[in-house]
Structures are given as C-alpha cells and as structure tokens.
Design a protein around this motif. Structure first.
Motif, PDB file in Angstrom:
ATOM      1  N   ALA A 192     -11.970  -8.142  42.447  1.00 36.64           N
ATOM      2  CA  ALA A 192     -12.181  -8.072  40.906  1.00 36.64           C
ATOM      3  C   ALA A 192     -13.259  -8.691  40.111  1.00 36.64           C
ATOM      4  CB  ALA A 192     -10.860  -9.331  40.423  1.00 36.64           C
ATOM      5  N   ILE A 193     -13.939  -9.580  40.791  1.00 35.91           N
ATOM      6  CA  ILE A 193     -15.490 -10.048  40.455  1.00 35.91           C
ATOM      7  C   ILE A 193     -16.381  -8.859  40.661  1.00 35.91           C
ATOM      8  CG2 ILE A 193     -17.510 -11.463  41.215  1.00 35.91           C
ATOM      9  CD1 ILE A 193     -15.384 -13.566  42.217  1.00 35.91           C
ATOM     10  N   GLN A 194     -16.504  -7.906  41.524  1.00 30.96           N
ATOM     11  CA  GLN A 194     -17.125  -6.905  41.595  1.00 30.96           C
ATOM     12  C   GLN A 194     -16.953  -5.824  40.505  1.00 30.96           C
ATOM     13  OE1 GLN A 194     -19.533  -6.759  43.771  1.00 30.96           O
ATOM     14  NE2 GLN A 194     -20.451  -4.631  43.403  1.00 30.96           N
ATOM     15  N   GLN A 195     -15.660  -5.703  40.057  1.00 27.39           N
ATOM     16  CA  GLN A 195     -15.396  -4.613  39.252  1.00 27.39           C
ATOM     17  C   GLN A 195     -15.974  -4.937  37.789  1.00 27.39           C
ATOM     18  OE1 GLN A 195     -11.283  -4.331  39.863  1.00 27.39           O
ATOM     19  NE2 GLN A 195     -11.412  -3.084  41.750  1.00 27.39           N
ATOM     20  N   VAL A 196     -15.764  -6.745  37.613  1.00 26.15           N
ATOM     21  CA  VAL A 196     -15.910  -7.125  36.015  1.00 26.15           C
ATOM     22  C   VAL A 196     -17.768  -6.931  36.159  1.00 26.15           C
ATOM     23  CG1 VAL A 196     -16.009  -9.217  34.930  1.00 26.15           C
ATOM     24  CG2 VAL A 196     -14.110  -8.362  35.820  1.00 26.15           C
ATOM     25  N   GLY A 197     -18.144  -7.201  37.192  1.00 25.60           N
ATOM     26  CA  GLY A 197     -19.670  -7.254  37.115  1.00 25.60           C
ATOM     27  C   GLY A 197     -20.445  -5.721  37.156  1.00 25.60           C
ATOM     28  N   ALA A 198     -19.897  -4.998  37.763  1.00 30.70           N
ATOM     29  CA  ALA A 198     -20.419  -3.679  37.801  1.00 30.70           C
ATOM     30  C   ALA A 198     -20.888  -3.093  36.372  1.00 30.70           C
ATOM     31  CB  ALA A 198     -19.320  -2.822  38.274  1.00 30.70           C
ATOM     32  N   SER A 199     -20.227  -3.374  35.324  1.00 32.41           N
ATOM     33  CA  SER A 199     -20.560  -2.711  34.185  1.00 32.41           C
ATOM     34  C   SER A 199     -21.968  -3.289  33.558  1.00 32.41           C
ATOM     35  CB  SER A 199     -19.517  -3.163  33.105  1.00 32.41           C
ATOM     36  OG  SER A 199     -19.331  -4.603  32.589  1.00 32.41           O
ATOM     37  N   ARG A 200     -22.183  -4.489  34.156  1.00 31.48           N
ATOM     38  CA  ARG A 200     -23.794  -5.024  33.784  1.00 31.48           C
ATOM     39  C   ARG A 200     -24.657  -5.217  34.882  1.00 31.48           C
ATOM     40  NH1 ARG A 200     -24.017 -10.583  34.003  1.00 31.48           N
ATOM     41  NH2 ARG A 200     -21.953 -11.815  34.582  1.00 31.48           N
ATOM     42  N   LEU A 201     -24.324  -4.489  36.120  1.00 32.73           N
ATOM     43  CA  LEU A 201     -25.075  -4.509  37.332  1.00 32.73           C
ATOM     44  C   LEU A 201     -25.272  -6.077  37.734  1.00 32.73           C
ATOM     45  CD1 LEU A 201     -27.753  -1.920  36.780  1.00 32.73           C
ATOM     46  CD2 LEU A 201     -25.688  -1.553  37.701  1.00 32.73           C
ATOM     47  N   LEU A 202     -24.335  -6.704  37.654  1.00 33.49           N
ATOM     48  CA  LEU A 202     -24.206  -8.225  38.258  1.00 33.49           C
ATOM     49  C   LEU A 202     -24.338  -8.236  39.810  1.00 33.49           C
ATOM     50  CD1 LEU A 202     -23.386 -11.370  37.650  1.00 33.49           C
ATOM     51  CD2 LEU A 202     -21.123 -10.714  38.322  1.00 33.49           C
ATOM     52  N   LYS A 203     -25.396  -8.982  40.089  1.00 27.02           N
ATOM     53  CA  LYS A 203     -25.662  -9.323  41.529  1.00 27.02           C
ATOM     54  C   LYS A 203     -24.595 -10.122  42.089  1.00 27.02           C
ATOM     55  CE  LYS A 203     -29.721 -10.212  44.597  1.00 27.02           C
ATOM     56  NZ  LYS A 203     -31.128 -10.537  44.645  1.00 27.02           N
ATOM     57  N   THR A 204     -23.921  -9.740  43.234  1.00 31.87           N
ATOM     58  CA  THR A 204     -22.859 -10.288  43.953  1.00 31.87           C
ATOM     59  C   THR A 204     -23.200 -10.684  45.264  1.00 31.87           C
ATOM     60  OG1 THR A 204     -21.707  -8.309  44.256  1.00 31.87           O
ATOM     61  CG2 THR A 204     -21.415  -9.750  42.422  1.00 31.87           C
ATOM     62  N   GLN A 205     -22.730 -11.552  45.752  1.00 32.10           N
ATOM     63  CA  GLN A 205     -22.563 -11.946  47.278  1.00 32.10           C
ATOM     64  C   GLN A 205     -21.027 -12.661  47.465  1.00 32.10           C
ATOM     65  OE1 GLN A 205     -24.268 -15.668  48.482  1.00 32.10           O
ATOM     66  NE2 GLN A 205     -25.197 -14.697  50.210  1.00 32.10           N
TER      67      GLN A 205
END
Length: 485
Positions: free
Chosen positions: A238-251
């Motif tokens: 869910a975090i990855q999907q939400v962040g994808a629209s603004r290219l959020l860097k995730t770990q």
C-alpha cells in the motif's frame, strides 16, 4: 535540562511534547497481564503529521549544514544516555511488548551496537575522485541527504528497529518523523526522550503516536522525500502504491517465511538448539524467525523426538519471570491469528506434535500460546506458505539437498535461510541457491550484525538494505561534479 515524562504526554514535535490535535487516546496494556494498564497515548491524525513534517522541513537546512562528524556527536551523546537508561528501557519493552527481560536487554544492547556502528560511519560518508576525460579537471562524487523522511516501525523490536532507522537518517543529514507501532508507544517515547536530552536541535527528530491514520498521512505528505517501513507485506504494498504517483523513495522490510534445512549429516542437537532459538525466541515474533524446518526423511523422526522433548519442557509466562522461556504474544489479534493458523493447518493435514493451544492455568490474564510444533505439514498448505508471527513451527519432509532447496524457495518471501550440514560443498551450494537475503550455516537463522545488510529478497524487501554501509543508498542520493582549474 528539565526532564519530561512522555508516558503522560503525546507526540514530540519541534522539540516539545504535546497532545494530539484530536484529543483521542489509545489504551496501552501489558500483554502478559491485561489488567496492567500502562497508559493512554495520543491517537494522531493528519494535522499532527502536518505539524511534525513542517517541523522537520524547517530544521533540515541547519541540520544538514552541520556535517556528519558534528551530527555524530549528538548521536554519541544520545547513546551514552540510552546506555545509562538500559534497565528502564528493557523493563518498558517487556511490559509493553511481552518479550522476556533477558531478550529486552539484548535488544537494547543491539540498538546501542547499531548506534555505535552508525556513529563510526560519520567519517566514511564519502564518494570517490576519478579520472576526468578533460585536462586540468577533477571529477568526483559525493552524497547528500534526501530531506525529510518518514520512519514507520513495528512493535516486535520497539527500540532496535527505530534505532536502525533513526540513527542513519540523522547522521546522513535527513530530518525525520518517527511513527511507531501503537502497541509500543512508551518505548518509542523513551527513545526519543534520550535524543531530546542529548540536545538534538528541535525539529530534527519528531514523534507521532497513533495507528493507520497517522501512517497514511505521513506516506501521503508531499514534503516527505522517503519512507522507511518495517511491517507486513500488505501495508508495504500500500505504501509503494501511494508513493508511486510522486516517485516517493521507499525502503520496505516486509514479511518472512524462513526455512531451516536439516540435512542427513547434520549435528541434530546443534540443529535443535538453533530451531528452539529461532522459532520460539521472542515468542516467534521476528521477521527472521524460523517458521519452517525442512528435514531429510532419514533423520526426521530422530530430530522430531529431540525437538518435541525440548519444546514440551519450555516454560511460558510473563517476561519478568527469569524462569520463563517464552513470553506472551503482543495482543489478542496475534493470539487469535496463531490459534486459527494451527486449526487450519490441522484441517490441511498437519499433525500437532506439541502445543497447539492457548495457555491460561496458573498465569495472569494475558496472551499466552503454547510453543507449537506441527509435523507432516503439506508443502502447499497455508501454514507452510504464509507468515504466522508467533510461536508456531511447521516441519516439512524432504529428500536431500535439491528437494530441500526447492521447498525452501517455494514461498513468496525471502528473508532468512539456514542449512545444517557437515558437508562444506553442500553448505556453499545452499548459500548459492537459497532465495533469501540473510543466510546462515550451522547456526540460528535469526540475528544480524550491525555492519552487515539486514535485507530480504522477493516479497520480503524493496529498496536498499538496513544496518550496513548500504543503508546510505536510502538516506542519501549521489551527486557528481567536475571542476576545471
């Protein structure tokens, strides 16, 4: 500096403790005795997260400008304070999370080791100089912090996991908003208090207590440059999907269904020691916990006899009792998940070799599950494929190394993998072919060194590792420069 008691307060924002905007609170109880009321903690929402992110954003320029060596001095002071408060922290972990006091002390020590390693990295946050294609030119690379980061942490390691996010985040020059699990709010508050008392500048580290609403607001905030999350696969996706629209860097460090392979030449008593430690230490509530044993059929009965005898002798109770081997699971949801998983496993064809029930006799009212060994587990059954996160072990049969590796790799996770064998060739074959990020031979499949990557493969990990020099690939980004002279 005047001390404050975070037990009776809420969030920590811009260097001060403050109540949440909503005025709502969540009751926090001891999983070993649910009549032990620890406190009522702020339930944060969007407004609280906005305050915290704004504070972090305002503090970023000055904190970045200090440089890593000066930033390390603040972290070093916090480490000394945490070491002085080791017993208070350990007792709080046991009371909130349920693990045995000896395990809680070990967790605090691990957090201090991680902090010590991170402080040492202050003088190694470097790039390279490299030949230039043009004359009288110097070419180089260097790192810069990415900005404000959101750190979302679980309840199973309420000091160690926040530390292995907070320490590198701050040393790198990022500023941070920590959102801990709502089941361990006091432990997180005590950790943040140590940084406060170490004179960390206001806004560099902020704490927002709460559950889903606070986490979602943190991930969605446009000023957050990166999110480091440890928890379930579902939430990570869910975090990855939400962040994808603004290219959020995730770990993202996610689930595990970790296998320990016992081959026909293994030292069985040594293997049993490792299984006990990996499957039932901390009540099985570790991402790297041994949740599957894959044993060669030729030694299966011998191993099971030894294992079941040991497990049946394990004592279950409050983590404050030094005679106890296994503490409670963290809450009623985990208790029911364990019991339901056992019931479904039996329906799928597994047999309960020992345990398999809730324990109540002679114990306080808490969330106690008998350490459980399930034998003859079908390899495609739910209990063989999905994470349980409790003291429940599935034992599967195999025919040699190839079959064992096939079964070990049959799940969607890849956090930890272990093999027991005296044959060096087979050991290295397993290291080469097992689809897991952290690998072990003839030792427990849990635990990691601060200077080695804490990392999974497949659905267990997305983004750079934690706990190692590789962690800087999340908290910093590269620059290259060419200087003519």
């Amino acid at each position: 500096m005047r001390r404050v008691d975070p037990q009776h307060l809420g969030n920590y924002i811009a260097g001060a403790w403050r109540e949440g905007q909503s005025g709502k609170h969540r009751r926090n109880v001891n999983p070993a005795d649910i009549h032990d009321h620890i406190g009522d903690f702020t339930e944060s929402g969007v407004v609280d997260v906005e305050w915290a992110v704004d504070a972090a954003a305002e503090a970023f320029a000055d904190w970045r400008a200090r440089g890593p060596i000066a930033r390390a001095e603040v972290l070093r002071r916090a480490g000394r304070l945490l070491e002085e408060r080791r017993e208070v922290l350990a007792a709080t972990i046991t009371r909130e999370q349920g693990k045995r006091l000896v395990e809680a002390r070990a967790e605090v020590d691990r957090a201090l080791t991680i902090l010590d390693f991170t402080v040492g990295e202050a003088r190694r946050l470097n790039g390279v100089t490299t030949p230039a294609e043009d004359p009288r030119t110097v070419a180089m690379t260097f790192r810069r912090p990415i900005g404000v980061v959101g750190l979302i942490t679980p309840w199973n390691f309420p000091v160690a996991i926040p530390m292995w996010k907070v320490a590198p985040a701050l040393l790198s020059g990022c500023t941070a908003v920590l959102k801990p699990s709502p089941f361990t709010p006091l432990t997180a508050a005590l950790l943040v208090q140590a940084f406060h008392d170490a004179d960390l500048p206001p806004g560099v580290l902020n704490l927002v207590q709460g559950d889903r609403a606070a986490g979602e607001a943190l991930v969605a905030h446009p000023a957050v440059a990166g999110v480091s999350f440890t928890g379930s696969l579902a939430v990570g996706l869910a975090i990855q999907q939400v962040g994808a629209s603004r290219l959020l860097k995730t770990q993202l460090e996610l689930g595990g269904k970790n296998a320990l392979i016992v081959l026909d030449d293994a030292e069985l008593d040594r293997a049993v020691d490792a299984i006990i430690h990996g499957a039932f230490g901390q009540a099985g509530q570790r991402c790297s916990a041994t949740s599957r044993v894959i044993v060669d059929r030729t030694v299966k009965e011998d191993l099971l006899d030894r294992l079941v005898t040991r497990v049946q002798a394990m004592r279950v109770g409050p983590g404050t009792d030094p005679a106890v081997d296994v503490g409670p699971v963290v809450n009623e949801e985990r208790l029911e998940a364990c019991l339901n998983a056992i019931e479904r496993a039996v329906a799928d064809g597994a047999t309960v070799a020992c345990g398999g029930r809730r324990l109540t006799d002679g114990l306080p009212e808490g969330y106690y599950v008998a350490p459980t060994v399930l034998r003859d587990v079908p390899e495609q059954s739910e209990i063989a494929q999905e994470e349980i996160f409790g003291p429940v072990l599935a034992v599967l049969d195999c025919d040699g190394l190839d079959d064992a590796i096939r079964i070990a790799n049959s799940v969607r996770y890849g956090m930890s993998g272990t093999v027991f064998t005296k044959d060096l060739t087979r050991a290295f074959e397993a290291l080469d072919r097992l689809e897991a990020g952290m690998l072990h031979v003839n030792r427990p499949g849990v635990g990691a060194y601060a200077h080695l990557p804490h990392v999974g493969t497949k659905s267990s990990q997305y983004g750079p590792p934690e706990c190692s020099p590789q962690v800087w690939d999340f908290y910093t980004e590269w620059r290259s420069a060419c200087v003519a002279y």
